[in-house]
Design a protein around this motif. Structure first.
Motif, PDB file in Angstrom:
ATOM      1  N   SER A   1     -57.717  41.500   4.709  1.00 24.15           N
ATOM      2  CA  SER A   1     -57.962  41.495   3.254  1.00 24.15           C
ATOM      3  C   SER A   1     -57.159  42.616   2.607  1.00 24.15           C
ATOM      4  CB  SER A   1     -59.465  41.720   2.993  1.00 24.15           C
ATOM      5  OG  SER A   1     -59.652  42.405   1.769  1.00 24.15           O
TER       6      SER A   1
ATOM      7  N   ASN B   1     -71.134  38.299   4.581  1.00 29.64           N
ATOM      8  CA  ASN B   1     -71.083  38.833   3.207  1.00 29.64           C
ATOM      9  C   ASN B   1     -72.020  38.110   2.243  1.00 29.64           C
ATOM     10  OD1 ASN B   1     -69.075  36.924   3.910  1.00 29.64           O
ATOM     11  ND2 ASN B   1     -68.019  37.217   1.975  1.00 29.64           N
TER      12      ASN B   1
ATOM     13  N   LEU C   1     -68.538  40.371  -1.807  1.00 30.54           N
ATOM     14  CA  LEU C   1     -67.120  40.545  -1.477  1.00 30.54           C
ATOM     15  C   LEU C   1     -66.890  41.837  -0.712  1.00 30.54           C
ATOM     16  CD1 LEU C   1     -65.652  39.549  -4.979  1.00 30.54           C
ATOM     17  CD2 LEU C   1     -65.687  38.123  -2.914  1.00 30.54           C
TER      18      LEU C   1
ATOM     19  N   PRO D   1     -63.944  44.941   0.086  1.00 36.04           N
ATOM     20  CA  PRO D   1     -64.629  45.941   0.900  1.00 36.04           C
ATOM     21  C   PRO D   1     -65.879  46.512   0.217  1.00 36.04           C
ATOM     22  CG  PRO D   1     -62.866  46.982  -0.321  1.00 36.04           C
ATOM     23  CD  PRO D   1     -62.802  45.527  -0.651  1.00 36.04           C
TER      24      PRO D   1
HETATM   25  N1  LIG Z   1     -62.164  43.283  -7.194  1.00 33.73           N
HETATM   26  C1  LIG Z   1     -62.613  43.304  -5.816  1.00 33.73           C
HETATM   27  C2  LIG Z   1     -62.189  42.000  -5.162  1.00 33.73           C
HETATM   28  C3  LIG Z   1     -62.746  41.893  -3.757  1.00 33.73           C
HETATM   29  C4  LIG Z   1     -62.348  40.572  -3.127  1.00 33.73           C
HETATM   30  O1  LIG Z   1     -61.934  39.602  -3.784  1.00 33.73           O
HETATM   31  N2  LIG Z   1     -62.480  40.521  -1.797  1.00 33.73           N
HETATM   32  C5  LIG Z   1     -62.133  39.333  -1.045  1.00 33.73           C
HETATM   33  C6  LIG Z   1     -61.175  39.697   0.075  1.00 33.73           C
HETATM   34  S1  LIG Z   1     -59.638  40.343  -0.542  1.00 33.73           S
HETATM   35  C7  LIG Z   1     -63.392  38.763  -0.398  1.00 33.73           C
HETATM   36  O2  LIG Z   1     -64.360  39.460  -0.167  1.00 33.73           O
HETATM   37  N3  LIG Z   1     -63.366  37.450  -0.119  1.00 33.73           N
HETATM   38  C8  LIG Z   1     -64.466  36.798   0.518  1.00 33.73           C
HETATM   39  C9  LIG Z   1     -64.418  36.896   2.019  1.00 33.73           C
HETATM   40  O3  LIG Z   1     -63.654  37.673   2.593  1.00 33.73           O
HETATM   41  O4  LIG Z   1     -65.239  36.187   2.648  1.00 33.73           O
HETATM   42  C10 LIG Z   1     -62.059  44.517  -5.094  1.00 33.73           C
HETATM   43  O5  LIG Z   1     -60.969  44.956  -5.470  1.00 33.73           O
HETATM   44  O6  LIG Z   1     -62.705  45.044  -4.169  1.00 33.73           O
END
Ligand SMILES: N[C@@H](CCC(=O)N[C@@H](CS)C(=O)NCC(=O)O)C(=O)O
Length: 221
Positions: free
Chosen positions: A10, A39, A52, A54
Motif C-alpha cells: 500500500s 480491516n 483503511l 495505515p
Molecule cells: N487517506 C487515507 C487513504 C487510506 C487508503 O486508501 N488505504 C488503502 C490502501 S492504500 C486501504 O486501506 N485499502 C483497503 C485495503 O487495503 O483493504 C490515507 O492516506 O491513509
C-alpha cells in the motif's frame, strides 16, 4: 514501540514505513488490508472507522490518515530531521505535502486502479486519459519548483518529499504517457539512493498486472 497496521504494497503504508526508517524509530507491523483482511474487524474499526490502512499506535496515540501520521512522527521523533525547524522551510514542506495529496496522488490512483488493479475489459479508458493529463500537468508544476530547489522544502530533505516520492515511484512503474521533467527525475534519483526509501518503498516490487499484484502482496506481506 510503534505498531503499524498495514500491508507493504500500500502506497499509504509505504509513506509511514519510509518515515519510520528515516527517523530510525523501531516498530512492529501487523499485516492488515487487501488479501490479509482484518480491516473490517471490530477491533480495527475502533482504531479507524474508515476501515483503511495505515493505522499506527504509539503509546497513548492511535491514529489513521497517512499524511497526518508522517507529520506526527516527524514532529515526535528527532524533530528537525524530517520536520524543518526553520518556519519558511516548514511552510514549504507543508504546502507541497498538501499539493501532492490534492494534485498528483488522485491522478496516479486513477491510472493505477484502472490498469494494475482492474482486468483489461473493465478499465475506464476515458478516466485514464484524463488522469494522465492531470499527472503530467502536476509534474510540470513540481519540475518548476525543483528547478529552483533541491528538495520540496528548499535546502534539505523533509517530510514534504516523502509523500511525493512514494507516489512518484508508483507512477514511474505504470504504463502511461509521462512528461519530460528533468528536475523531477534528478530529485527522484536522489530519493532512490536513500536507504530508508529502499526499506519502506522500493524493496517491494511494483506490479504491472492484477496477478503480479496479488503474488507480490502474498510474498511481501
Ligand atoms: N487517506 C487515507 C487513504 C487510506 C487508503 O486508501 N488505504 C488503502 C490502501 S492504500 C486501504 O486501506 N485499502 C483497503 C485495503 O487495503 O483493504 C490515507 O492516506 O491513509
Amino acid at each position: 514501540m510503534v505498531t503499524v497496521w498495514g500491508r507493504r504494497n500500500s502506497v499509504n503504508v509505504q509513506k509511514v514505513l519510509w518515515t519510520l526508517a528515516e527517523l530510525d524509530v523501531p516498530f512492529t507491523r501487523e499485516k492488515v488490508g487487501g488479501s490479509f483482511g482484518g480491516n473490517r474487524d471490530a477491533d480495527f474499526l475502533r482504531m479507524n472507522p474508515m476501515g483503511l490502512v495505515p493505522v499506527i499506535r504509539d503509546g497513548d496515540v492511535t491514529m489513521f490518515e497517512s499524511n497526518a501520521i508522517v507529520r506526527y512522527l516527524s514532529a515526535r521523533y528527532r524533530s528537525g530531521v524530517l520536520r524543518p525547524d526553520d518556519h519558511r522551510h516548514l511552510a514549504m514542506a507543508e504546502q507541497w505535502m498538501e499539493w501532492q495529496h490534492n494534485a498528483f496522488a488522485p491522478a496516479v490512483s486513477v491510472i493505477f486502479m484502472n490498469t494494475v488493479r482492474t482486468p483489461p475489459e473493465k478499465r475506464n479508458a476515458a478516466a485514464v486519459a484524463d488522469a494522465e493529463n492531470k499527472a503530467i500537468e502536476a509534474l510540470k508544476v513540481a519540475d518548476g519548483h525543483l528547478a529552483r530547489n533541491d528538495w520540496f522544502a528548499g535546502p534539505a530533505f523533509s517530510f514534504g518529499d516523502i509523500v511525493m516520492g512514494a507516489f512518484l515511484w508508483r507512477y514511474m512503474g505504470l504504463d502511461c504517457t509521462k512528461p519530460d521533467v528533468p528536475h523531477v527525475r534528478e530529485w527522484m534519483d536522489a530519493i532512490e539512493k536513500r536507504e530508508a526509501f529502499k526499506l519502506g518503498v522500493s524493496d517491494v516490487p511494483r506490479a504491472k498486472t492484477l496477478e503480479e499484484w496479488n503474488r507480490i502482496e502474498r510474498e511481501e506481506g
